[in-house]
Design a protein around this motif. Structure first.
Motif, PDB file in Angstrom:
ATOM      1  N   HIS A 226       0.827  -1.673   0.259  1.00  0.00           N
ATOM      2  CA  HIS A 226       0.646  -0.064  -0.438  1.00  0.00           C
ATOM      3  C   HIS A 226       0.852   1.048  -0.595  1.00  0.00           C
ATOM      4  O   HIS A 226       0.525   2.061   1.018  1.00  0.00           O
ATOM      5  CB  HIS A 226      -1.146   0.100   0.801  1.00  0.00           C
ATOM      6  CG  HIS A 226      -1.865  -1.260   1.556  1.00  0.00           C
ATOM      7  ND1 HIS A 226      -2.040  -2.760   1.339  1.00  0.00           N
ATOM      8  CD2 HIS A 226      -3.017  -1.273   0.658  1.00  0.00           C
ATOM      9  CE1 HIS A 226      -2.516  -2.909   1.489  1.00  0.00           C
ATOM     10  NE2 HIS A 226      -3.612  -2.667   0.516  1.00  0.00           N
ATOM     11  N   CYS A 227       1.965   1.384  -0.880  1.00  0.00           N
ATOM     12  CA  CYS A 227       2.791   2.416  -0.971  1.00  0.00           C
ATOM     13  C   CYS A 227       3.486   2.069  -2.479  1.00  0.00           C
ATOM     14  O   CYS A 227       3.465   1.004  -2.591  1.00  0.00           O
ATOM     15  CB  CYS A 227       3.969   2.671   0.824  1.00  0.00           C
ATOM     16  SG  CYS A 227       5.179   0.903   0.451  1.00  0.00           S
ATOM     17  N   LEU A 228       4.010   3.009  -2.531  1.00  0.00           N
ATOM     18  CA  LEU A 228       4.946   3.706  -3.730  1.00  0.00           C
ATOM     19  C   LEU A 228       6.474   4.271  -3.413  1.00  0.00           C
ATOM     20  O   LEU A 228       6.002   4.970  -2.725  1.00  0.00           O
ATOM     21  CB  LEU A 228       4.302   4.417  -4.997  1.00  0.00           C
ATOM     22  CG  LEU A 228       3.497   3.278  -5.696  1.00  0.00           C
ATOM     23  CD1 LEU A 228       2.577   4.308  -6.712  1.00  0.00           C
ATOM     24  CD2 LEU A 228       3.581   2.197  -6.291  1.00  0.00           C
ATOM     25  N   ASP A 229       7.427   3.621  -4.042  1.00  0.00           N
ATOM     26  CA  ASP A 229       8.676   4.707  -4.157  1.00  0.00           C
ATOM     27  C   ASP A 229       8.137   6.018  -4.990  1.00  0.00           C
ATOM     28  O   ASP A 229       7.849   5.743  -5.632  1.00  0.00           O
ATOM     29  CB  ASP A 229       9.678   3.549  -4.129  1.00  0.00           C
ATOM     30  CG  ASP A 229       9.311   2.993  -5.367  1.00  0.00           C
ATOM     31  OD1 ASP A 229      10.083   4.122  -6.281  1.00  0.00           O
ATOM     32  OD2 ASP A 229       9.157   1.693  -6.051  1.00  0.00           O
ATOM     33  N   GLU A 230       9.689   6.590  -4.324  1.00  0.00           N
ATOM     34  CA  GLU A 230       9.496   7.733  -4.740  1.00  0.00           C
ATOM     35  C   GLU A 230       9.479   7.931  -6.034  1.00  0.00           C
ATOM     36  O   GLU A 230       9.165   8.550  -7.867  1.00  0.00           O
ATOM     37  CB  GLU A 230      10.597   8.632  -4.539  1.00  0.00           C
ATOM     38  CG  GLU A 230      10.414   8.689  -3.102  1.00  0.00           C
ATOM     39  CD  GLU A 230       8.391   9.420  -2.704  1.00  0.00           C
ATOM     40  OE1 GLU A 230       8.408  10.251  -3.673  1.00  0.00           O
ATOM     41  OE2 GLU A 230       8.075   9.530  -2.212  1.00  0.00           O
ATOM     42  N   GLY A 231      10.785   6.585  -6.948  1.00  0.00           N
ATOM     43  CA  GLY A 231      10.430   6.691  -8.522  1.00  0.00           C
ATOM     44  C   GLY A 231       9.648   6.101  -9.240  1.00  0.00           C
ATOM     45  O   GLY A 231       9.405   6.630  -9.873  1.00  0.00           O
ATOM     46  N   ARG A 232       8.735   5.374  -8.570  1.00  0.00           N
ATOM     47  CA  ARG A 232       6.902   4.986  -9.339  1.00  0.00           C
ATOM     48  C   ARG A 232       6.141   5.948  -9.198  1.00  0.00           C
ATOM     49  O   ARG A 232       5.504   6.408 -10.427  1.00  0.00           O
ATOM     50  CB  ARG A 232       6.784   3.786  -8.907  1.00  0.00           C
ATOM     51  CG  ARG A 232       7.595   2.402  -9.600  1.00  0.00           C
ATOM     52  CD  ARG A 232       7.104   1.222  -8.470  1.00  0.00           C
ATOM     53  NE  ARG A 232       8.005  -0.042  -9.068  1.00  0.00           N
ATOM     54  CZ  ARG A 232       9.242  -0.196  -8.776  1.00  0.00           C
ATOM     55  NH1 ARG A 232       9.716   0.226  -8.390  1.00  0.00           N
ATOM     56  NH2 ARG A 232       9.451  -1.707  -9.772  1.00  0.00           N
TER      57      ARG A 232
END
Length: 539
Positions: free
Chosen positions: A287-293
C-alpha cells in the motif's frame, strides 16, 4: 435482386468475389442470445492496384451483410486498430458485451479492411508494412470510407430496389477516429455517426505510448538479455493501490461513494499522487509506492512534453488504472505490434526501414525505447515528394473543432469515451468538445453530444458500467428528434452473456448508471436504490 444475381452488379472499379445466402438461425455471435437472421453475405474489392513504391498489390477489401428483412437503413461499421482484415459485418454496437447488433436489428452493414491486407497474418511488423505505400496510408486515414460509401449505397439500392432511407456510421478506437473524420470531411451521406474512444490524434497518441514505455523502463527489471521488462515496472497490486487512492480522494465528489468517479474534472484538481499515495518507508512494500514509481506515473499522466510544447494530452486520474486492459496497452502494446510499428511504418515520414525493427539484434522494444521526442517525433508532421501527406494531415479529422458543414446541415454525432482509456486520453476528447462548443455555442448540443464513462478502459472493461446501446440512441435522435438526455449503461456481472471480471464484488451484478451528456454529471437523488440508473439525475 437475388443474392446470387448480385454477383453481376456493375460498379466501376469493384470486383465481387463471392455472394452467399446465410440461412436464418445458422450463425451465432458470441455474447448475443439470438441467432442472426437470413441475409446475403457479399465479399469484394474496390480499386485494385499495384503500388509503384513497394510493388505490392493493394485493394479496398469489404464485406457486406444484407438482411432479407431490411429496415431501410445503412450501417457503416468502422473497424479499429491498424485495420487490414475483414471483421465480420455484424454491425457491432460498441461498448462492452453488446447484446444485439445492427444486422439483428435489420440494418444493411458494410465492413472494410481500409485498403490493405495485413502481411504474415498481422504478426510482428506485418500489420503495418502497408505504411510503406503512400496511397495505402491515405486509404487507411480517410479515403477507404470515402470510396466505399457511395459504392455500398448503390449496391444496397440495386439489391433492394430502393435507396437507404437513413445512413449511419459507427466505430470505436481507430474506428472512432474514422467516424470523426467522416463528420469533419462531411459529404452529407451520413445522417448519424457514433465515435467511441476516438483516437482522432492517433499519431500523437502513438508518440505518447512509446514515450510512456520509456518512463516505465526507468523502474523495470532487466530480463536475461539485459533489456527492461516493462511488465515488472508496476505490479497489479501497486496499480490497485493507486486506483484506491484516486477513489479515496475523488469518489464522493459526485455525491455518492460507489466506486465510480463521475466528476472527473474536479478529481484532476484534487488528486495529487505525491500526497495521496503513501511513500514506502524502509522495508515497506504494501500500500505504498517508492518515489521513483510515483515520478513515473506523475510524468505519464501529465503527458509528453518537448520543452514547453505538449505533444499529446494529459490523461485523467480515474479508478480504472488497475484494469488489465490498462496494463496491456501501457506495458505490452506500446512496445509491441501496435503502437511502435504503427508509429514507425505508418505515421513517420519517411517510414523506418523494416531492418530497424526486424534486423539482427534489434526489436520493437529497442525502437520504442530509443525513440527521440526531439529528433523523431517531428516526423509525424513531415511530408516529402513520395509521402505528400503527413500523418497529422491524413489521420486526424481536419478542423476537428469546426465541423461546420456537418453541424450546419443538422448531422448528429454521439461521442463516448472511457475515463480510464490508457491509449487515447479522455481529456483530449473533452478539450476537442470544449473547442467545438466555443466555435458553435448552443448549436453544438443540437448536433453533438459527448458521454464520459467512469472506470472504463479502452472501449470496454475496467470497473465500469460499460454495456450500453448507442445505436438506438443515434437512430432516435436522427429519426425522431429525441436528443439523448441520458444513455443507460449497465455492469456485466454474473449472469451476463459476456461478464466483466473486473466488476467489484460489492456491486450489484446488474448495476446501472445514466451516462449524461457532457458537462452534466450523474448525481444520486439521495434516497432511492443506488444500484439503479433511475436513482440518478443528470445535472
Amino acid at each position: 435482386m437475388s443474392c446470387e444475381a448480385l454477383r453481376s452488379f456493375p460498379y466501376a472499379g469493384m470486383k465481387l468475389i463471392s455472394t452467399e445466402l446465410i440461412a436464418a438461425g445458422s450463425l451465432s455471435v458470441t455474447g448475443i442470445a439470438e441467432a442472426m437472421p437470413e441475409h446475403c453475405l457479399v465479399r469484394g474489392e474496390l480499386n485494385e492496384r499495384v503500388s509503384p513504391v513497394d510493388g505490392k498489390r493493394y485493394a479496398i477489401g469489404f464485406e457486406m451483410r444484407l438482411p432479407s428483412h431490411w429496415n431501410g437503413r445503412f450501417f457503416y461499421q468502422a473497424n479499429g486498430g491498424l485495420d487490414g482484415r475483414l471483421v465480420p459485418a455484424y454491425g457491432g454496437q460498441l461498448g462492452g458485451g453488446p447484446d444485439s447488433n445492427g444486422l439483428l436489428k435489420g440494418f444493411a452493414v458494410i465492413s472494410s479492411d481500409a485498403g490493405h491486407a495485413m502481411e504474415n497474418g498481422g504478426k510482428g511488423i506485418g500489420a503495418a508494412l502497408f505504411g510503406l505505400d503512400p496511397q495505402a496510408r491515405m486509404d487507411y486515414g480517410y479515403n477507404a470510407v470515402a470510396q466505399l460509401t457511395p459504392m455500398a449505397r448503390q449496391l444496397i439500392t440495386g439489391f433492394y430496389g430502393y435507396r437507404p432511407a437513413r445512413s449511419y456510421l459507427l466505430g470505436a478506437s481507430n474506428g472512432g477516429r474514422h467516424a470523426m473524420v467522416a463528420a469533419a470531411r462531411d459529404t452529407g451521406q451520413y445522417d448519424g455517426i457514433v465515435a467511441g474512444d476516438p483516437g482522432f490524434n492517433l499519431p500523437q497518441a502513438a508518440v505518447a505510448q512509446v514515450w510512456g514505455a520509456q518512463q516505465f523502463a526507468r523502474v523495470a527489471r532487466l530480463d536475461a538479455a539485459g533489456k527492461p521488462d516493462l511488465e515488472t515496472s508496476f505490479t497489479p497490486a501497486q496499480l490497485k493501490w493507486v486506483a484506491q487512492a484516486v477513489l479515496q480522494r475523488c469518489d464522493g465528489l459526485d455525491g455518492l461513494k460507489d466506486g465510480l468517479i463521475f466528476d472527473m474534472a474536479t478529481c484532476q484538481r484534487h488528486f495529487d499522487i505525491q500526497r495521496d499515495v503513501a511513500s514506502c518507508q524502509s522495508g515497506q512494500t504494501d500500500h505504498c509506492l517508492d518515489e521513483g514509481r510515483k515520478r513515473v506515473l506523475q510524468r505519464l499522466f501529465a503527458g509528453p512534453h518537448l520543452g514547453e510544447q505538449q505533444l499529446y494530452s494529459a490523461m485523467p486520474w480515474d479508478s480504472g488504472i488497475d484494469g488489465q486492459d490498462w496494463r496491456d496497452w501501457k506495458l505490452k502494446y506500446s512496445v509491441g505490434p501496435r503502437d511502435a510499428i504503427a508509429l514507425g511504418f505508418v505515421f513517420m515520414t519517411p517510414p523506418v526501414s523494416p531492418a530497424v525493427v526486424n534486423g539482427e539484434g534489434t526489436s520493437l522494444l529497442d525502437y520504442a525505447l530509443n525513440f527521440s521526442l526531439e529528433q523523431d517525433a517531428p516526423r509525424i508532421y513531415a511530408s516529402n515528394g513520395t509521402y505528400t501527406e503527413a500523418a497529422m494531415t491524413f489521420m486526424p479529422p481536419p478542423q476537428a473543432a469546426q465541423m461546420n458543414h456537418f453541424i450546419q446541415r443538422g448531422g448528429k454525432l454521439i461521442v463516448f469515451h472511457g475515463n480510464s482509456d490508457p491509449v487515447f486520453s479522455a481529456l483530449d476528447t473533452v478539450h476537442w468538445y470544449q473547442a467545438l462548443s466555443r466555435n458553435h455555442g448552443k448549436a453544438t448540443a443540437d448536433s453533438v453530444r459527448l458521454f464520459l464513462i467512469p472506470g472504463m478502459n479502452h472501449t470496454r472493461y475496467g470497473p465500469a458500467t460499460d454495456q450500453f446501446d448507442m445505436l438506438d440512441a443515434i437512430v432516435a435522435w436522427v429519426e425522431q428528434g429525441k436528443a439523448p438526455q441520458r444513455v443507460i449503461a449497465s455492469a456485466r456481472g454474473q449472469g451476463s452473456l459476456s461478464p466483466n471480471a473486473e466488476i467489484p464484488a460489492d456491486w450489484s451484478a446488474h448495476r446501472s448508471r445514466p451516462l449524461c451528456p457532457y458537462p452534466q454529471l450523474a448525481r444520486y437523488d439521495g434516497k432511492s436504490d443506488p444500484e439503479q440508473a433511475a436513482s440518478f439525475l443528470c445535472q
